[in-house]
Scaffold this motif. Structure first.
Motif, PDB file in Angstrom:
ATOM      1  N   LYS A  77      46.412  36.503  44.049  1.00 30.87           N
ATOM      2  CA  LYS A  77      47.159  35.295  44.359  1.00 30.87           C
ATOM      3  C   LYS A  77      48.200  35.054  43.267  1.00 30.87           C
ATOM      4  N   PRO A  78      49.290  34.381  43.607  1.00 31.52           N
ATOM      5  CA  PRO A  78      50.342  34.159  42.588  1.00 31.52           C
ATOM      6  C   PRO A  78      49.850  33.462  41.337  1.00 31.52           C
ATOM      7  N   SER A  79      48.794  32.667  41.455  1.00 29.86           N
ATOM      8  CA  SER A  79      48.298  31.922  40.293  1.00 29.86           C
ATOM      9  C   SER A  79      47.313  32.718  39.448  1.00 29.86           C
ATOM     10  N   SER A  80      47.111  34.001  39.736  1.00 32.22           N
ATOM     11  CA  SER A  80      46.124  34.800  39.007  1.00 32.22           C
ATOM     12  C   SER A  80      46.434  34.851  37.514  1.00 32.22           C
ATOM     13  N   PRO A  81      45.428  34.639  36.660  1.00 35.50           N
ATOM     14  CA  PRO A  81      45.641  34.756  35.208  1.00 35.50           C
ATOM     15  C   PRO A  81      45.932  36.180  34.768  1.00 35.50           C
ATOM     16  N   ALA A  82      45.721  37.171  35.661  1.00 32.06           N
ATOM     17  CA  ALA A  82      45.999  38.559  35.283  1.00 32.06           C
ATOM     18  C   ALA A  82      47.468  38.756  34.953  1.00 32.06           C
ATOM     19  N   PHE A  83      48.344  38.033  35.631  1.00 38.02           N
ATOM     20  CA  PHE A  83      49.775  38.212  35.389  1.00 38.02           C
ATOM     21  C   PHE A  83      50.157  37.779  33.979  1.00 38.02           C
ATOM     22  N   ASP A  84      49.463  36.769  33.444  1.00 40.71           N
ATOM     23  CA  ASP A  84      49.751  36.328  32.079  1.00 40.71           C
ATOM     24  C   ASP A  84      49.398  37.410  31.058  1.00 40.71           C
ATOM     25  N   LEU A  85      48.486  38.306  31.438  1.00 40.35           N
ATOM     26  CA  LEU A  85      48.082  39.386  30.534  1.00 40.35           C
ATOM     27  C   LEU A  85      48.923  40.644  30.715  1.00 40.35           C
ATOM     28  N   GLY A  86      49.899  40.591  31.616  1.00 43.48           N
ATOM     29  CA  GLY A  86      50.784  41.734  31.812  1.00 43.48           C
ATOM     30  C   GLY A  86      50.371  42.670  32.928  1.00 43.48           C
ATOM     31  N   PHE A  87      49.379  42.260  33.728  1.00 41.79           N
ATOM     32  CA  PHE A  87      48.956  43.127  34.827  1.00 41.79           C
ATOM     33  C   PHE A  87      50.090  43.263  35.837  1.00 41.79           C
ATOM     34  N   ARG A  88      50.300  44.508  36.330  1.00 35.64           N
ATOM     35  CA  ARG A  88      51.344  44.788  37.309  1.00 35.64           C
ATOM     36  C   ARG A  88      50.697  45.087  38.659  1.00 35.64           C
ATOM     37  N   ASN A  89      51.141  44.398  39.691  1.00 39.39           N
ATOM     38  CA  ASN A  89      50.627  44.639  41.024  1.00 39.39           C
ATOM     39  C   ASN A  89      50.933  46.060  41.486  1.00 39.39           C
ATOM     40  N   PHE A  90      50.055  46.641  42.295  1.00 38.75           N
ATOM     41  CA  PHE A  90      50.342  47.926  42.939  1.00 38.75           C
ATOM     42  C   PHE A  90      49.869  47.848  44.382  1.00 38.75           C
TER      43      PHE A  90
END
Length: 764
Positions: free
Chosen positions: A668-681
């Motif tokens: 989801k757009p609000s995932s905290p993973a994005f703050d850690l630099g995770f890149r969607n695939f």
């Protein structure tokens, strides 16, 4: 420009065109058809009215005609009409049958027709005898033919077997001479439970099949003694582990005795009388059932020799189907150390350069499908369908490193293949196997429904030099393996140091191995494996966990992966002096532990005591739906883990998947993973590609949801009343299960001292 200069240039260009036309003759096109004749020219699609000319009748006939009629490096295409062709012997391509990059040689299906090359022959003349059908095959009776597989209406049938499902268990092991790394028990005999085995007629044709951890072995029998209840093999088992290595009461079954023919779908062939007996399935009728038995084990051979500089070049097989192959049993029995490496293939290539097998089908075979074995370079194995296989799908390279570069197989493209329903004779096989081979690309394949490992790369358990490097494994869909048959498996399994190698953008899920040992990993980097980049893979629904790089794993870069929904653990890491990198990974648990304890934790403590780097661990996201207390980093809390210098910026938080329970791992757009630099695939790009019908064969939507089994409960207290006298020295107690052995710890029957009798139980 001066007119005479322009005229001279025009004349030169015209002469060049003439020379090119002379140098490149028109393509040679030949046709093969079931109503053809190898004495005809092969230039006609159909026979002429007088039946004096027309298509050829075989691949070999077309090859021989090319040898006689081809002009220089003339491009050649052999177009094969639809229908079934009996293949009496392997089709062999030699260096003289080569093409060039500009003038290739292609053997292809005609337009959209389906030519089928059968390595078997139809069996007729059945008569009804009670519930059974019987027929006599003269060639078998004369000793000219014997087969180990039978196919009815295109389906594999089971040789007469006992038990009909499941397994028998070894009742007791028999003492034998001491051997390195194995139990001191006999390698050619064991004790069986009363009634399981009998001294059947034609006993030397009966096969006993043992299931080991990651392999099986097939043993012809010498004797069955129902007084002592001891069965003896025709020859000792040759693999290092011997009998009872993983469990004293290991599994086995027997097949190919007439007396075992007791259920629909089973069959038996008497090699002395030539009588084939079959118990038909419900609905099968004598007048409308096709029964086929295989004659060949090998269908096609590219017969080059790299060491001699003799190569088969620029030859393509396209759109051809190969059905009905057999397997061969050595008089001493069949077994392999791992991955059924001693099993051959239906199509084998040695010394092939720039050759291709594309859009072909291999099925109903007793061996592997395709093997680019020795000295093959720049070849393609693309968009093939391989199923109902005695062993696995595709092999690249050999289990021993080539002595010279020319003999190494390298730069092979294994792409967009559908491999499924394998391991029907050799369950320890692998869907795609690459060993001692470099520069290969394994991409967009769909591998499923095998009993061991999906993709295997490498062949070194230590740090010795090898030829496995710069391999790229990407966009594959590997799933539904193990199925409780074998263990210690991986959806992808890698060995050896492999610089430049990459595992990325794959979808790996559903590996359910046998319980002894209960090991099944998504990405399994075993035995001092090193130097892999593991990036942007989705791994879920595994028994042991998503990732293993214990036992010496070093200098791996593991980043931006999703490891989710494992039953027992999620990770089995290792902390080597040559540190690993573990960054921006998402770990999602609903049960079990985060990490396997013991060896991994020991390696971490060694680094910390020596004040050495434990590796680069950071920006990871961890979550256990049971709450914070369910997350332990070995025995450490997250704070204690960070105090050891690991995961300084990582977080414990819900990654916010769209629907983890439904296996939708989009964030989801609000995932905290994005703050850690995770890149969607995009996981939808993994697996087959191309036309809609091809992709639909193995669509992700076809994958059934499988619930995680509960993690193993602690063993209940067990009262053991055993004098250990019937258990061989060196074995575990027969009435209890032993775990936790290693690094000198053991619980074994001993002959060193005893209060009564000769044996006791020694706990070290």
């Amino acid at each position: 420009m001066h007119p005479r200069l322009f005229a001279a240039l025009l004349s030169t260009a015209f002469l060049a065109v003439i020379a090119a036309a002379v140098a490149a003759p028109a393509p040679l096109t030949l046709y093969v058809a079931t109503n053809g004749n190898d004495l005809w020219s092969g230039r006609l699609v159909t026979p002429d009215k007088a039946r004096t000319d027309g298509p050829l009748s075989s691949l070999a006939g077309a090859r021989d005609r090319i040898r006689g009629e081809r002009i220089g490096n003339q491009p050649v295409q052999v177009l094969v009409r639809g229908g079934t062709y009996c293949l009496p012997a392997p089709f062999v391509l030699e260096p003289q049958d080569s093409g060039t990059a500009e003038t290739p040689v292609v053997y292809a299906a005609f337009q959209r027709e389906k030519p089928v090359f059968s390595g078997g022959r139809a069996i007729a003349g059945f008569r009804q005898t009670g519930n059974l059908w019987e027929t006599t095959i003269p060639e078998v009776k004369a000793g000219q033919w014997y087969f180990r597989q039978l196919f009815v209406n295109g389906q594999r049938r089971q040789r007469a077997r006992s038990p009909n499902s499941g397994y028998y268990r070894i009742a007791n092991l028999i003492p034998g001479p001491p051997v390195p790394n194995a139990k001191p028990v006999a390698r050619d005999k064991f004790g069986f439970a009363p009634g399981d085995l009998q001294p059947w007629e034609r006993l030397n044709d009966v096969n006993l099949v043992l299931l080991h951890s990651w392999e099986n072995s097939i043993h012809p029998l010498k004797s069955v003694d129902t007084v002592s209840n001891i069965v003896e093999f025709a020859a000792p088992m040759k693999e290092w582990w011997g009998l009872g290595y993983w469990e004293d009461h290991q599994r086995y079954f027997v097949e190919n005795a007439r007396e075992l023919l007791d259920t629909p779908g089973e069959w038996y062939l008497n090699r002395e009388t030539g009588v084939l007996t079959y118990w038909p399935m419900p609905g099968e009728r004598l007048d409308s059932t096709q029964v086929v038995a295989p004659v060949l084990t090998e269908f096609v051979r590219f017969a080059g020799n790299a060491e001699k500089g003799e190569f088969v070049r620029h030859v393509t097989l396209r759109g051809l189907t190969f059905h009905y192959g057999d397997w061969v049993l050595d008089a001493k029995g069949n077994s392999s150390t791992q991955a059924a490496v001693e099993v051959p293939a239906t199509i084998t290539a040695d010394g092939a350069l720039n050759c291709a097998i594309e859009s072909c089908e291999m099925a109903h075979a007793g061996t592997y499908g395709i093997w680019f074995r020795r000295g093959c370079k720049d070849c393609r194995i693309q968009r093939n369908r391989l199923f109902d296989l005695g062993a696995g799908g595709i092999r690249v390279g050999e289990d021993r490193a080539a002595m010279v570069d020319a003999a190494e197989t390298s730069r092979t493209l294994v792409d967009n293949n559908h491999i499924f329903n394998g391991g029907r004779v050799y369950p320890g096989c692998v869907g795609i196997w690459v060993a001692q081979s470099s520069g290969n690309r394994i991409s967009h394949n769909d591998v499923h429904d095998l009993y061991y490992t999906g993709i295997s790369v490498g062949w070194n358990w230590g740090l010795e030099p090898n030829r496995t490097s710069n391999n790229v494994i990407e966009f594959n869909h590997v799933h539904n393996l193990g199925q409780g048959v074998l263990s210690d498996a991986g959806l992808i399994y890698c060995l050896g140091v492999s610089p430049g190698s990459v595992i990325r953008n794959n979808v790996f899920h559903d590996l359910w191995p046998y319980s002894a040992p209960a090991l099944g990993w998504g990405i399994y980097l075993d035995a001092q494996c090193g130097n892999y980049l593991v990036e942007s893979n989705l791994v879920y629904n595994t028994l042991s966990g998503g990732l293993m790089f214990n036992n010496g794993g070093h200098e791996h870069v593991i980043r931006n992966n999703i490891f989710a929904l494992s039953a027992n653990q999620a990770l089995w890491p290792y902390f080597e002096k040559r540190p690993n990198t573990f960054r921006r990974n998402l770990l999602y648990l609903t049960q079990g532990q985060l990490m396997v304890p013991d060896f991994g934790e020991s390696s971490l403590n060694e680094r910390l005591v020596a004040k050495e780097s434990p590796g680069d661990w950071d920006d990871n996201l961890y979550w256990h739906t049971a709450g914070l207390d369910a997350l332990r980093f070995f025995r450490r809390t997250f704070g204690e883990w960070q105090a050891a210098g690991l995961d300084q910026h990582s977080r414990i938080a819900d990654p916010q998947f769209v629907d983890a329970a439904g296996h939708d791992f989009r964030l989801k757009p609000s995932s905290p993973a994005f703050d850690l630099g995770f890149r969607n695939f995009d996981v939808s790009t993994a697996g087959l590609y191309g036309d809609a019908a091809w992709v639909k064969e193995a669509s992700h939507a076809r994958c059934a949801g499988i619930a995680l089994p509960p993690p193993p409960a602690p063993p209940a207290p067990l009262e053991v009343d055993d004098g250990f006298e019937a258990t061989p020295v060196g074995s575990a107690p027969s009435k209890a299960h032993v775990s936790g052995e290693g690094k000198g710890a053991s619980i074994r029957v001993s002959g060193e001292r005893a209060a009564t009798g000769q044996h006791s139980l020694k706990v070290a």
